[in-house]
Design a protein around this motif. Sequence first.
Motif, PDB file in Angstrom:
ATOM      1  N   ALA A  11      82.459  47.874  16.239  1.00 34.67           N
ATOM      2  CA  ALA A  11      83.350  46.907  15.584  1.00 34.67           C
ATOM      3  C   ALA A  11      82.807  45.488  15.677  1.00 34.67           C
ATOM      4  CB  ALA A  11      84.763  46.997  16.148  1.00 34.67           C
ATOM      5  N   GLN A  12      81.525  45.335  15.412  1.00 36.41           N
ATOM      6  CA  GLN A  12      80.914  44.004  15.373  1.00 36.41           C
ATOM      7  C   GLN A  12      81.395  43.271  14.130  1.00 36.41           C
ATOM      8  OE1 GLN A  12      76.673  43.990  15.837  1.00 36.41           O
ATOM      9  NE2 GLN A  12      76.450  41.948  14.951  1.00 36.41           N
ATOM     10  N   LEU A  13      81.841  42.022  14.306  1.00 35.17           N
ATOM     11  CA  LEU A  13      82.481  41.273  13.231  1.00 35.17           C
ATOM     12  C   LEU A  13      81.564  40.167  12.711  1.00 35.17           C
ATOM     13  CD1 LEU A  13      85.317  41.112  11.788  1.00 35.17           C
ATOM     14  CD2 LEU A  13      85.845  39.259  13.387  1.00 35.17           C
ATOM     15  N   SER A  20      94.908  53.984  18.018  1.00 39.47           N
ATOM     16  CA  SER A  20      94.107  53.211  18.964  1.00 39.47           C
ATOM     17  C   SER A  20      93.799  51.848  18.351  1.00 39.47           C
ATOM     18  CB  SER A  20      92.802  53.938  19.311  1.00 39.47           C
ATOM     19  OG  SER A  20      92.018  54.149  18.153  1.00 39.47           O
ATOM     20  N   LEU A  21      93.679  50.847  19.198  1.00 31.93           N
ATOM     21  CA  LEU A  21      93.347  49.497  18.741  1.00 31.93           C
ATOM     22  C   LEU A  21      91.862  49.414  18.388  1.00 31.93           C
ATOM     23  CD1 LEU A  21      94.109  46.473  18.382  1.00 31.93           C
ATOM     24  CD2 LEU A  21      93.459  46.162  20.789  1.00 31.93           C
ATOM     25  N   LEU A  22      91.580  48.905  17.189  1.00 30.62           N
ATOM     26  CA  LEU A  22      90.200  48.680  16.789  1.00 30.62           C
ATOM     27  C   LEU A  22      89.752  47.276  17.180  1.00 30.62           C
ATOM     28  CD1 LEU A  22      87.729  49.873  15.291  1.00 30.62           C
ATOM     29  CD2 LEU A  22      88.685  48.917  13.180  1.00 30.62           C
ATOM     30  N   ILE A  23      90.551  46.280  16.819  1.00 23.54           N
ATOM     31  CA  ILE A  23      90.248  44.893  17.160  1.00 23.54           C
ATOM     32  C   ILE A  23      91.516  44.070  16.957  1.00 23.54           C
ATOM     33  CG2 ILE A  23      89.513  44.243  14.817  1.00 23.54           C
ATOM     34  CD1 ILE A  23      87.283  42.529  16.127  1.00 23.54           C
ATOM     35  N   ASN A  24      91.655  42.982  17.721  1.00 23.86           N
ATOM     36  CA  ASN A  24      92.776  42.073  17.519  1.00 23.86           C
ATOM     37  C   ASN A  24      92.334  40.627  17.729  1.00 23.86           C
ATOM     38  OD1 ASN A  24      92.636  41.732  20.298  1.00 23.86           O
ATOM     39  ND2 ASN A  24      94.506  42.880  20.740  1.00 23.86           N
ATOM     40  N   GLU A  25      93.267  39.705  17.543  1.00 17.35           N
ATOM     41  CA  GLU A  25      92.938  38.281  17.632  1.00 17.35           C
ATOM     42  C   GLU A  25      92.510  37.886  19.036  1.00 17.35           C
ATOM     43  OE1 GLU A  25      94.842  34.036  16.161  1.00 17.35           O
ATOM     44  OE2 GLU A  25      96.101  35.441  17.282  1.00 17.35           O
TER      45      GLU A  25
END
Length: 300
Positions: A218-220, A172-177
Amino acid sequence: MTLRNRTLAPRAPARLAPLLAAGLLVCGLAGAAEPPTVTGLKTPESVLLTSDGRLVVSEIAGFGQDGDGRLSLVQPDGSLQTLVEQGLNDPKGLAERNGIVYVADRNRILKVDREGVMISFVPADAFPTPPKFLNDLVFDAEGMLYVSDSGELLSGGGGGAIYRITPEGEVSLLINEAQNPAIRNPNGLLFDRANPRHLLVLDFGTGELLRLDLSQGAQLSKLASGFGGGDGLAQDKQGLLILSDWKNGKVFKLDLKRAGAQPVVYPQAFQASADLTLSADGKTILVPDMKAGSLVYLPK
């Protein structure tokens, strides 16, 4: 697959006995002023110290050449043995769980057992989007595997992503650009000892150290910058972070526990410092120098 003795290195002098006692191989010594170095590797990218004491190095050999990549074992007696002789396509990041080594191999993830038997874990078509440049790997405490896709790193573009993989190989995707432009070319991944829900990310394209708070969806956030071509991450038991800059051939240390702390660079120069790790006693940084074809034992 049977282990093959590939390169016999010279015995270490007596002055280096403390390093050997700590389980370190010492060979290819250049001189008293230089750190101990393993030579004879073909484009080494990542080094992994497994839970059962094996020291595994991924060797890309020729970039973009299918099948010539391999995995090697660094032996305490001063030799290199081949764990996987061929069949890898640009192997990079390594991780281990229950004695099995996981390998990020361009656009797929493989599993390798103690005998060197290699099987597919996650093929390219299992990803939500075709991966471009799978790079680093890390497990969390629950056995979930995380992998960085550095996107268009070789051409200077973005398109990076980070994926989460279940023990059954479901991706699964966590985060991307597209979701956050700070995820340009994510490379090094590491879970912070101080908070196991904080995934540290070192980005090759921006040279920034980021933190993904997985307890907050997934706060960056950005922790530090100035790492050039950010590559590898390691952390000692006291929380000191070690980072490598592939582009500029540097290794840094950063104390995340100290407010306002700035990265401190080590004086040792590398041609291309890649995905590093720490020795079992935490006193030595093991640094693959990709362009030099060596593994350097840098005192922490």
